[in-house]
Motif scaffolding. Structure first.
Motif, PDB file in Angstrom:
ATOM      1  N   VAL A 269      -0.600  23.816  26.920  1.00 39.72           N
ATOM      2  CA  VAL A 269      -1.837  24.478  27.352  1.00 39.72           C
ATOM      3  C   VAL A 269      -1.525  25.542  28.387  1.00 39.72           C
ATOM      4  N   CYS A 270      -0.632  25.221  29.324  1.00 38.48           N
ATOM      5  CA  CYS A 270      -0.249  26.214  30.338  1.00 38.48           C
ATOM      6  C   CYS A 270       0.414  27.421  29.691  1.00 38.48           C
ATOM      7  N   HIS A 271       1.306  27.189  28.739  1.00 37.59           N
ATOM      8  CA  HIS A 271       1.962  28.305  28.055  1.00 37.59           C
ATOM      9  C   HIS A 271       0.958  29.145  27.275  1.00 37.59           C
ATOM     10  N   THR A 272      -0.064  28.507  26.757  1.00 36.94           N
ATOM     11  CA  THR A 272      -1.079  29.230  25.997  1.00 36.94           C
ATOM     12  C   THR A 272      -1.997  30.031  26.924  1.00 36.94           C
ATOM     13  N   CYS A 273      -2.365  29.447  28.063  1.00 44.20           N
ATOM     14  CA  CYS A 273      -3.324  30.085  28.965  1.00 44.20           C
ATOM     15  C   CYS A 273      -2.679  31.035  29.971  1.00 44.20           C
ATOM     16  N   LEU A 274      -1.397  30.943  30.191  1.00 44.49           N
ATOM     17  CA  LEU A 274      -0.767  31.766  31.227  1.00 44.49           C
ATOM     18  C   LEU A 274      -0.884  33.266  30.986  1.00 44.49           C
ATOM     19  N   PRO A 275      -0.779  33.768  29.776  1.00 44.72           N
ATOM     20  CA  PRO A 275      -0.957  35.226  29.619  1.00 44.72           C
ATOM     21  C   PRO A 275      -2.342  35.689  30.081  1.00 44.72           C
ATOM     22  N   CYS A 276      -3.386  34.911  29.803  1.00 45.37           N
ATOM     23  CA  CYS A 276      -4.737  35.277  30.266  1.00 45.37           C
ATOM     24  C   CYS A 276      -4.816  35.219  31.782  1.00 45.37           C
ATOM     25  N   VAL A 277      -4.284  34.154  32.370  1.00 43.04           N
ATOM     26  CA  VAL A 277      -4.302  33.998  33.826  1.00 43.04           C
ATOM     27  C   VAL A 277      -3.471  35.105  34.474  1.00 43.04           C
TER      28      VAL A 277
ATOM     29  N   SER B 189      -2.923  38.183  33.354  1.00 46.45           N
ATOM     30  CA  SER B 189      -3.649  39.458  33.335  1.00 46.45           C
ATOM     31  C   SER B 189      -4.797  39.444  34.346  1.00 46.45           C
ATOM     32  N   LEU B 190      -5.474  38.306  34.505  1.00 48.34           N
ATOM     33  CA  LEU B 190      -6.536  38.199  35.504  1.00 48.34           C
ATOM     34  C   LEU B 190      -5.965  38.336  36.912  1.00 48.34           C
ATOM     35  N   TRP B 191      -4.833  37.670  37.192  1.00 46.41           N
ATOM     36  CA  TRP B 191      -4.191  37.755  38.516  1.00 46.41           C
ATOM     37  C   TRP B 191      -3.720  39.174  38.806  1.00 46.41           C
ATOM     38  N   MET B 192      -3.175  39.856  37.804  1.00 52.34           N
ATOM     39  CA  MET B 192      -2.729  41.235  38.004  1.00 52.34           C
ATOM     40  C   MET B 192      -3.918  42.144  38.324  1.00 52.34           C
ATOM     41  N   SER B 193      -5.068  41.910  37.707  1.00 52.09           N
ATOM     42  CA  SER B 193      -6.278  42.690  38.015  1.00 52.09           C
ATOM     43  C   SER B 193      -6.719  42.454  39.454  1.00 52.09           C
ATOM     44  N   VAL B 194      -6.722  41.202  39.893  1.00 49.75           N
ATOM     45  CA  VAL B 194      -7.098  40.884  41.279  1.00 49.75           C
ATOM     46  C   VAL B 194      -6.137  41.549  42.255  1.00 49.75           C
ATOM     47  N   VAL B 195      -4.846  41.487  41.978  1.00 49.71           N
ATOM     48  CA  VAL B 195      -3.855  42.109  42.863  1.00 49.71           C
ATOM     49  C   VAL B 195      -4.057  43.617  42.900  1.00 49.71           C
ATOM     50  N   ASN B 196      -4.257  44.252  41.750  1.00 44.97           N
ATOM     51  CA  ASN B 196      -4.404  45.709  41.710  1.00 44.97           C
ATOM     52  C   ASN B 196      -5.709  46.184  42.331  1.00 44.97           C
ATOM     53  N   ILE B 197      -6.774  45.374  42.262  1.00 50.24           N
ATOM     54  CA  ILE B 197      -8.069  45.798  42.786  1.00 50.24           C
ATOM     55  C   ILE B 197      -8.184  45.541  44.286  1.00 50.24           C
ATOM     56  N   PHE B 198      -7.744  44.356  44.751  1.00 49.41           N
ATOM     57  CA  PHE B 198      -7.991  43.984  46.144  1.00 49.41           C
ATOM     58  C   PHE B 198      -6.748  44.049  47.035  1.00 49.41           C
ATOM     59  N   ILE B 199      -5.649  43.511  46.606  1.00 49.11           N
ATOM     60  CA  ILE B 199      -4.485  43.365  47.493  1.00 49.11           C
ATOM     61  C   ILE B 199      -3.670  44.643  47.571  1.00 49.11           C
ATOM     62  N   ALA B 200      -3.446  45.332  46.466  1.00 45.74           N
ATOM     63  CA  ALA B 200      -2.615  46.544  46.468  1.00 45.74           C
ATOM     64  C   ALA B 200      -3.219  47.654  47.334  1.00 45.74           C
ATOM     65  N   PRO B 201      -4.534  47.942  47.255  1.00 52.38           N
ATOM     66  CA  PRO B 201      -5.066  48.992  48.146  1.00 52.38           C
ATOM     67  C   PRO B 201      -4.950  48.634  49.627  1.00 52.38           C
ATOM     68  N   PHE B 202      -5.166  47.375  49.969  1.00 49.07           N
ATOM     69  CA  PHE B 202      -5.029  46.953  51.368  1.00 49.07           C
ATOM     70  C   PHE B 202      -3.598  47.163  51.850  1.00 49.07           C
ATOM     71  N   CYS B 203      -2.615  46.744  51.050  1.00 54.18           N
ATOM     72  CA  CYS B 203      -1.210  46.913  51.441  1.00 54.18           C
ATOM     73  C   CYS B 203      -0.837  48.385  51.523  1.00 54.18           C
ATOM     74  N   THR B 204      -1.363  49.204  50.631  1.00 50.84           N
ATOM     75  CA  THR B 204      -1.080  50.648  50.669  1.00 50.84           C
ATOM     76  C   THR B 204      -1.663  51.271  51.931  1.00 50.84           C
ATOM     77  N   SER B 205      -2.880  50.886  52.288  1.00 48.67           N
ATOM     78  CA  SER B 205      -3.510  51.410  53.512  1.00 48.67           C
ATOM     79  C   SER B 205      -2.726  50.983  54.745  1.00 48.67           C
TER      80      SER B 205
END
Length: 176
Positions: free
Chosen positions: A135-143, A145-161
């Motif tokens: 189940v983890c191997h099946t769901c990890l690609p979805c998780v 992509s969701l984690w990468m979106s969260v990092v790119n939207i919230f964490i990356a701009p803060f670190c860049t600033s």
């Protein structure tokens, strides 16, 4: 293909300093494979095939204990010879018969418990652990992509600033 029971183990001793050569009895050759024997073969039960070989993988090599491994008298102090001989006999007898008596009492219950434990472990591994891993191997690609979106939207701009704010800071070290 021959089964392992027809293989012969040859012990090679590379000690060249031995002057005493021991005469060894030649073991009779093993019986022919069942397909070549004239008598009908009876297939023994798998647990009764190797009654004499009880540790084929050498799991308990460390338990080969002899009297001289446990008790030893230095050259300066010796007990009576008869005491030493009877002590050795008593040690070997108690080791052998104590083990036999304890295994007669404990071997069957402990083997049942071990069998139940390994059955439980196999059941848990087959029916719980592996499905969760799949189940983890099946769901990890979805998780992912969701984690990468969260990092790119919230964490990356803060670190860049924060990096741009701190990029103007210069530290100079000088000796006075």
């Amino acid at each position: 293909m021959m089964s392992d029971e027809y293989l012969v183990e040859c012990k090679i001793d590379d000690d060249d300093d031995d002057d005493d050569y021991e005469v060894q009895k030649i073991q009779p050759s093993p019986p022919p494979p069942p397909q070549f024997s004239s008598s009908p073969s009876i297939t023994p039960q798998p647990w009764l095939i190797h009654v004499d070989i009880r540790d084929p993988c050498g799991v308990n090599k460390h338990l080969k204990v002899e009297f001289s491994d446990v008790l030893a008298e230095p050259a300066s102090t010796h007990s009576y010879d008869r005491v030493w001989i009877y002590s050795g006999i008593a040690f070997e007898a108690m080791r052998l018969w104590g083990y036999r008596c304890l295994t007669a009492l404990c071997a069957v219950p402990v083997s049942c418990l071990c069998g139940c434990l390994f059955a439980l472990l196999a059941c848990m591994h087959i029916w719980c652990v592996m499905p969760c891993i799949q189940v983890c191997h099946t769901c990890l690609p979805c998780v992912r992509s969701l984690w990468m979106s969260v990092v790119n939207i919230f964490i990356a701009p803060f670190c860049t600033s924060a990096a741009r704010c701190c990029s103007g800071i210069h530290v100079l070290f000088s000796k006075e």
